[in-house]
Design a protein around this motif. Structure first.
Motif, PDB file in Angstrom:
ATOM      1  N   CYS A  53       0.732  -1.298  -0.176  1.00 50.70           N
ATOM      2  CA  CYS A  53      -0.202  -0.046   0.079  1.00 50.70           C
ATOM      3  C   CYS A  53       0.797   1.323  -0.131  1.00 50.70           C
ATOM      4  O   CYS A  53       0.269   2.315  -0.331  1.00 50.70           O
ATOM      5  N   LYS A  66       2.541   2.689   2.578  1.00 46.58           N
ATOM      6  CA  LYS A  66       2.499   3.413   3.943  1.00 46.58           C
ATOM      7  C   LYS A  66       3.816   3.208   4.410  1.00 46.58           C
ATOM      8  O   LYS A  66       4.320   4.201   5.281  1.00 46.58           O
ATOM      9  N   GLU A  79      -1.026  -1.775   7.918  1.00 46.06           N
ATOM     10  CA  GLU A  79      -2.315  -1.497   7.132  1.00 46.06           C
ATOM     11  C   GLU A  79      -2.481  -2.705   6.075  1.00 46.06           C
ATOM     12  O   GLU A  79      -3.516  -3.177   6.084  1.00 46.06           O
ATOM     13  N   CYS A  80      -1.570  -2.689   5.311  1.00 44.93           N
ATOM     14  CA  CYS A  80      -1.858  -3.916   4.200  1.00 44.93           C
ATOM     15  C   CYS A  80      -1.343  -5.205   4.455  1.00 44.93           C
ATOM     16  O   CYS A  80      -1.573  -6.491   3.959  1.00 44.93           O
TER      17      CYS A  80
END
Length: 144
Positions: A17, A19, A85-86
């Motif tokens: 992602c 981030k 996050e991912c």
């Protein structure tokens, strides 16, 4: 390990992602295709390509990670770090050699300079994989 010098410095990578971004300021000291069952299960792939850099030359530039720790066959605790996050698995570190950070090669921004020099845990290789016999090959994880 001359071919590891082909990676342009600094080395940059990121999660799926984007981030979590990391960088390394020094060339790898080792690279491997790890065929152990833990790497297979954590990645969903028959082996994982990774390289090691001195831990003090590695930094997370942006983003947050979560970790998962397990006891390795050696008895040492190995922690893998994932994007919070991912979930991309980015790097790992063993308390048996905390001076090294082990980075998963597919997370590199530029993979063109990466080349594995070895295979580890050939004793656990998936039966449909034929490891390159031109590399340094180890039945388990070598100790350096």
């Amino acid at each position: 390990m001359e071919q590891l010098k082909n990676m342009k410095l600094p080395i940059h990578g990121r999660c799926l992602c984007g981030k979590v971004v990391y960088q390394c300021s020094q060339s790898p000291v080792w690279s491997v295709n790890c065929h152990c069952r833990s790497c297979q299960k954590l990645s969903g792939a028959p082996f994982v390509s990774a390289f090691s850099v001195p831990a003090e030359t590695f930094a997370i530039v942006t983003g947050d990670t979560i970790s998962f720790s397990r006891q390795a066959e050696s008895g040492h605790i190995v922690s893998t770090f994932h994007c919070s996050e991912c979930g991309t698995r980015l790097f790992a570190q063993s308390d048996g050699n905390a001076s090294l950070m082990n980075i998963f090669a597919p997370t590199l921004d530029d993979t063109s300079g990466y080349e594995p020099v070895s295979n580890a845990y050939l004793s656990e290789t998936a039966n449909w994989i034929a490891p390159d016999d031109k590399l340094f090959n180890f039945e388990k994880m070598p100790s350096f």
